[in-house]
Design a protein around this motif. Sequence first.
Motif, PDB file in Angstrom:
ATOM      1  N   VAL A   1       0.817  -1.330  -0.166  1.00 19.92           N
ATOM      2  CA  VAL A   1      -0.077  -0.073   0.042  1.00 19.92           C
ATOM      3  C   VAL A   1       1.041   1.094   0.081  1.00 19.92           C
ATOM      4  O   VAL A   1       2.098   1.211   0.140  1.00 19.92           O
ATOM      5  N   PHE A   2       0.467   2.443  -0.372  1.00 21.74           N
ATOM      6  CA  PHE A   2       1.116   3.710  -0.467  1.00 21.74           C
ATOM      7  C   PHE A   2       0.709   4.670   0.121  1.00 21.74           C
ATOM      8  O   PHE A   2      -0.602   5.005   0.329  1.00 21.74           O
ATOM      9  N   PHE A   3       1.297   5.609   0.706  1.00 20.05           N
ATOM     10  CA  PHE A   3       1.013   6.951   1.146  1.00 20.05           C
ATOM     11  C   PHE A   3       2.056   7.904   1.081  1.00 20.05           C
ATOM     12  O   PHE A   3       3.286   7.368   1.199  1.00 20.05           O
ATOM     13  N   LYS A   4       1.837   9.129   1.733  1.00 20.60           N
ATOM     14  CA  LYS A   4       3.175  10.024   1.776  1.00 20.60           C
ATOM     15  C   LYS A   4       3.215  10.343   3.188  1.00 20.60           C
ATOM     16  O   LYS A   4       2.083  10.797   3.733  1.00 20.60           O
ATOM     17  N   GLU A   5       4.164  10.702   3.757  1.00 19.19           N
ATOM     18  CA  GLU A   5       4.565  10.910   5.227  1.00 19.19           C
ATOM     19  C   GLU A   5       5.796  11.951   5.160  1.00 19.19           C
ATOM     20  O   GLU A   5       6.800  11.215   4.676  1.00 19.19           O
ATOM     21  N   GLU A   6       5.588  12.858   5.832  1.00 17.19           N
ATOM     22  CA  GLU A   6       6.756  13.716   6.046  1.00 17.19           C
ATOM     23  C   GLU A   6       7.569  13.738   4.942  1.00 17.19           C
ATOM     24  O   GLU A   6       8.791  13.753   4.383  1.00 17.19           O
ATOM     25  N   GLU A   7       6.771  14.213   3.430  1.00 16.97           N
ATOM     26  CA  GLU A   7       7.326  14.668   2.251  1.00 16.97           C
ATOM     27  C   GLU A   7       7.958  13.279   1.426  1.00 16.97           C
ATOM     28  O   GLU A   7       8.805  13.444   0.760  1.00 16.97           O
ATOM     29  N   SER A   8       7.927  12.187   2.138  1.00 20.85           N
ATOM     30  CA  SER A   8       8.382  10.892   1.378  1.00 20.85           C
ATOM     31  C   SER A   8       7.503  10.012   1.352  1.00 20.85           C
ATOM     32  O   SER A   8       6.535   9.720   2.073  1.00 20.85           O
ATOM     33  N   PHE A   9       7.517   9.376   0.071  1.00 22.40           N
ATOM     34  CA  PHE A   9       6.400   8.279  -0.222  1.00 22.40           C
ATOM     35  C   PHE A   9       6.917   6.864   0.444  1.00 22.40           C
ATOM     36  O   PHE A   9       7.935   6.402   0.571  1.00 22.40           O
ATOM     37  N   LYS A  10       5.837   6.423   1.070  1.00 25.35           N
ATOM     38  CA  LYS A  10       5.898   5.144   1.799  1.00 25.35           C
ATOM     39  C   LYS A  10       5.458   4.093   1.055  1.00 25.35           C
ATOM     40  O   LYS A  10       4.365   4.199   0.421  1.00 25.35           O
ATOM     41  N   GLN A  11       5.851   2.845   1.011  1.00 30.01           N
ATOM     42  CA  GLN A  11       5.516   1.624   0.496  1.00 30.01           C
ATOM     43  C   GLN A  11       5.448   0.518   1.439  1.00 30.01           C
ATOM     44  O   GLN A  11       6.512   0.169   2.062  1.00 30.01           O
ATOM     45  N   LYS A  12       4.388   0.092   1.922  1.00 28.87           N
ATOM     46  CA  LYS A  12       4.122  -0.952   3.019  1.00 28.87           C
ATOM     47  C   LYS A  12       3.542  -2.381   2.586  1.00 28.87           C
ATOM     48  O   LYS A  12       2.470  -2.162   2.068  1.00 28.87           O
ATOM     49  N   GLU A  13       4.397  -3.343   2.769  1.00 27.30           N
ATOM     50  CA  GLU A  13       3.687  -4.468   2.459  1.00 27.30           C
ATOM     51  C   GLU A  13       2.515  -4.869   3.149  1.00 27.30           C
ATOM     52  O   GLU A  13       2.468  -4.857   4.398  1.00 27.30           O
ATOM     53  N   ARG A  14       1.533  -5.495   2.734  1.00 30.37           N
ATOM     54  CA  ARG A  14       0.311  -5.859   3.499  1.00 30.37           C
ATOM     55  C   ARG A  14      -0.179  -7.390   3.282  1.00 30.37           C
ATOM     56  O   ARG A  14       0.124  -7.953   1.927  1.00 30.37           O
ATOM     57  N   LEU A  15      -0.771  -8.166   4.163  1.00 29.85           N
ATOM     58  CA  LEU A  15      -1.476  -9.158   3.666  1.00 29.85           C
ATOM     59  C   LEU A  15      -2.817  -9.180   3.777  1.00 29.85           C
ATOM     60  O   LEU A  15      -3.420  -8.574   4.906  1.00 29.85           O
ATOM     61  N   GLY A  16      -3.733  -9.246   2.666  1.00 28.07           N
ATOM     62  CA  GLY A  16      -5.092  -9.090   2.491  1.00 28.07           C
ATOM     63  C   GLY A  16      -5.805 -10.551   2.488  1.00 28.07           C
ATOM     64  O   GLY A  16      -5.353 -11.045   1.596  1.00 28.07           O
ATOM     65  N   LEU A  17      -7.065 -10.578   3.185  1.00 26.47           N
ATOM     66  CA  LEU A  17      -7.617 -11.907   2.814  1.00 26.47           C
ATOM     67  C   LEU A  17      -9.092 -11.638   2.524  1.00 26.47           C
ATOM     68  O   LEU A  17      -9.650 -10.699   3.306  1.00 26.47           O
ATOM     69  N   ALA A  18      -9.820 -12.616   2.183  1.00 27.54           N
ATOM     70  CA  ALA A  18     -11.268 -12.668   2.125  1.00 27.54           C
ATOM     71  C   ALA A  18     -11.806 -13.924   2.097  1.00 27.54           C
ATOM     72  O   ALA A  18     -10.993 -14.761   1.336  1.00 27.54           O
ATOM     73  N   CYS A  19     -12.894 -14.300   2.759  1.00 31.40           N
ATOM     74  CA  CYS A  19     -13.495 -15.622   2.271  1.00 31.40           C
ATOM     75  C   CYS A  19     -14.901 -15.443   2.302  1.00 31.40           C
ATOM     76  O   CYS A  19     -15.611 -14.452   3.118  1.00 31.40           O
ATOM     77  N   TRP A  20     -15.793 -15.925   1.386  1.00 31.11           N
ATOM     78  CA  TRP A  20     -17.087 -15.899   1.373  1.00 31.11           C
ATOM     79  C   TRP A  20     -17.738 -17.101   0.952  1.00 31.11           C
ATOM     80  O   TRP A  20     -17.452 -18.248   0.505  1.00 31.11           O
ATOM     81  N   GLY A  21     -19.170 -17.195   1.297  1.00 32.74           N
ATOM     82  CA  GLY A  21     -20.135 -18.115   1.035  1.00 32.74           C
ATOM     83  C   GLY A  21     -19.513 -19.604   1.743  1.00 32.74           C
ATOM     84  O   GLY A  21     -18.749 -19.351   2.734  1.00 32.74           O
TER      85      GLY A  21
END
Lengths: 811, 344
Positions: free
Chosen positions: A600-620
């Motif tokens: 995921v991405f955002f800007k903090e203190e004038e620098s670009f941050k890239q942070k790795e994530r694990l996302g999940l979903a299950c349905w039905g």
Amino acid sequence: MKFSLQWLNDFVEVSDFLDAPQKLSLILTQAGLEVEETENPSLQFQNIIVGQIKTLKKHPNADRLSLCEVEGEEGRIRQIVCGATNQKEGDKVVLALPGAVLPGDFKIKTSKIRGEESCGMLVSSKELGLEESSNSNEKKEEGIIILPSKAVTGRSYSEEMGFDDVIFDVNVTPNRSDCLSHLGLAREIGCLLNRPLKKPPSPSFEKSKATTSVKKNFNLKVHDMTFCPRYCGRLIEGVTIASSPLWLKKRLESVGFKSINNVVDVTNYILMELGQPLHGFDRDKIRSVSVDNSLKGEKFTALDGEVLTLTGEELTIRDGKKAIALAGVIGGESTAISPDTKNVFIEAAFFLPEKVRRTARHFGLETESAYRFSRGIDESLVLEAMKRACSLIQKIAGGEVSQDFFDEYPKPFSPSPISIQMKDLEERLGYKPEASSFVKWMKGLNCEVREEKDVFTITPPSFRRDLTLKEDLMEETARLEGYHKVPLSPPRGLSGSEPLEFDNTYKQKEKINHVMESEGWYQLLNYSFGEEKFYEEFLKEKESLHSLGLGFGEKVLLQNPLSSQLALMKPLLAPDIFKTLTHNLRHNNKSGEVFETAPVFFKEEESFKQKERLGLACWGQWEDLWSEKKIPNLFRLKSALEFLFSKMNIKGYVWDFAPPSLSFIHPEQMLGLKIQGKAAGFIGTLHPTLKLKYKIPLDVALGEMPLDLLKGSASLKTKPLPELLPVERDLTFLLPTDLPAGKIVEEIKKLLPSSSDSVQIIALYKKEKERAVSFRLSLNPKEKPWTDKELLKIQDHIVKKITTKFSVSLK
Amino acid sequence: MEIKKKLQSLHELAKKAYSSSDSSQALYSEKVKYMGKKGEISRLMGEMKNLSPEERPLLGKVFNQIQKDLDDLYLKKQEELKIKEVSHLIEKETLDVSLPGPHKSRGALHPISKTIDRIVNIFSPLGYTVRTGPFIESDWYNFEALNIPPFHPSRDEQDTFYINKSHVLRTHTSPVQIHVLEREKPPLAVLAPGAAFRSDDMDASHSPMFHQVEGLFVDKKVSLADLKGLLSYFLKKLFGSHVKVRFRPSFFPFTEPSAEYDVSCVFCKGKGCSFCKQSGWIEVGGCGLVHPKVFESAKLSPDLWQGFAFGLGVERLAIILYGIPDIRLFYQNDLRFLKQFEAL
């Protein structure tokens, strides 16, 4: 760029490839000039031949039609019904036979017209698609084509007209601007095939009676020669603007240009022939010419009518205070050649590539001229090109060419020599080319070659500004010799030095991906950007997300997204995973377990941050013979994660039963995650309002966690097996429905005599206001087996503590 | 001795009863009937107290024999009956073995991950290890350090997504070359798989996000023959030893000499088909010897170090390997598609 073989043939003998264009394609492609497509324009004239009208009669059943007997191939006579009136007996005409396909997918077949058979059609130039593209002013009466009487009856039309040609679409790489003209490519072909260049016709001018002088007529001022190292100009007076002759139109059309009028067509012709962009101004609409930067905020109306606001950065051609052209990019409307133009000022120049490209990019004006200037043209050819243009204009449009001309060129370009040795070539190419063939190729490229001892000093020609380093000459040698001559070494990797380590993030992601796969989950891949408006639904509680360890700073938006749907760099994985779910439900994928490891991405203190994530979903839920009990998806997700934690050797994770709430998660069905005391994301059931809004009829669970906390311990140590078997004891408590059973488990864990003892929930019976929950304790004896008394004591202690702490009772 | 006779006849009766029992339950009740605490034989033994002390041991001996005999018979008969009963039970325990087992979700890696894994697995035995870099890059890393100055025409070839004046979404994985050269000391053999972005409109063969694997090798002496050898090895490992590999001159600002490399079309075996646009060749990627300017950007001396670099288009390789007709399928995440990659 498109090249015509016939045109190339003006400069180098290539007519032998007319029947074998693939051969030339391969030669060029292997030399780095990739031919993307070849096309024979004469194919569109298949089944169209020269015919001669033998007899001409009125159609018996129609006043406006005539019956022609037309001789075709091998003396064959056909009856043709014709609607035109401009033909007479004996005329040579163009006959489209059954099987011919005219523009607009008009298929010719034998048919009966008012009772009379017509075996084909006599065609007009409009019907052949020849008229439409010309911009002729004279309105000719509609009629069929009458060919000159010397046309050969029965011959194919394209052969008769010399339409046989091959068009090569060549992908010219940015370094080879010298090949962006027919002369340039011909030069290259000459070098590759060792064929001499034909001498182009030298510009000749009809002796003019008048003593027209451009210098007396005009003031020229080039303000900054760094942006415009060379500027040439000449005057042609008394031209007649008209449509171009057929040969000129055809050449331009064959390489993708539209014919405009004779003067403009000549400038385009020279551009395609010599690679020199030219511009013609209507002399009577300008008083003086200067080359200077634009004024900030000034308005300029381009040829195409678009009004541009200039920034002060553009190089412009100016008449006094007024910009009349964006140098090298596009001319202005007010000074353009019009049908009434009598006197023309022709400009040929060399503008600085960076300057032209900046302007072209800024306004999105990717003109043919800008394309060539921004790649660099041959500045030594500027004057020559202008002369050739003037001579052609005079030939086609008449008028008188001024005796003199401008040629502002204070610092002629001189290419720098490059030193190279044969051993350099051998070292970098992996084989040793012959010195003689090296010299041959360098000379073939028009380089000056000097040899002193072992060192060759190569001076490239003015049109090869890309050749500046010896590496460039290595490439030229390898390219001309053929890359197939480079041998294959055994695959090389690191040897003789310590092996390097894999990147940690990559290793971790790979491990997680494989564990999740083995757990039966499917990996997703989503774009890194998405729709801001859609994301907002998920980003409402910035504070909650932050305290869940999923915080983000300022949003990162693309300046030039493809669409608003692909504009925001995603600050959270969950929205796109949700989208995956809706996509799958639409396609009847009623149950699923999916995950994604992505940044995921955002800007903090004038620098670009890239942070790795694990996302999940299950349905039905998978429905089959064996599925009886419906397990809420939240628990499927929870167990998959605990499987992952176990595989990753992550210890010390704790589920938080009262996490901060999120707008898209059911507030009663959510868990926070803490790893080593740090907030590490959440899992939960999709919020019912979202289910309602997106018409989702199923139970859905979502989760997201930061990857940097999902790092387990690398060490795995065993413990000795106990000699005595554990004893199990079951306890059932009556709990109020709002008391999480997990809290009792946590508490019991603290009360167990040993860390190797365990507790698990084994049964749950729901009543109205309370639940009966059974816990199974597994107690490990230490040195000797438990006595009943000891066991009772432990059990009593636990029961007493639990009942008092939580005010619950034992069942 | 009356009692002995009685005992013997009970013995005979019990033997018959045991032998004729047809179930282990019936057998057990016979055992209770004769040998149980209140059984007939036990009861008879109770009468032993009426016997003389001389007779008692004799009778005791007889009793013991009878008891042993009946116990043996019981065990034997019990075994027999159990076996019979089990085989009887087996006949009743029919199971529809044609039914499926309970469903187990199989799981699959995304085809892009699978393809990257395959690529990495070919290079890693040679000592190539993986590096990563950020998706949002400064103009310096994405362009300038790679010998692509502002307003260089080759920027036209890479339709760039801009974040602001100085930052872009990386248009290729090549900036990782610079990061690696800055951070680590040669010799180096690294791969950099990952996403890259170009503002291409989505269609069957274009996607604004796509994946590349960058390769970089740096040592004292590195030649074009080394590069050709490695990539030919790689492509034959990936597609099979029958494929042909072709190198064509090309242009990349950060390599010199530069090449593009093709494999003979795996669909038509080089004869020409719609996939290879009748050329018989499939373009795989670009490569070349590291340009001296790239070393200079990373403050390394091009006089001391040489290298080669290459790029691979992962989507394209996946399309070829798995016969995927449309690049958009990679990013739709349709389970009907993803489930086709369950096989390892």
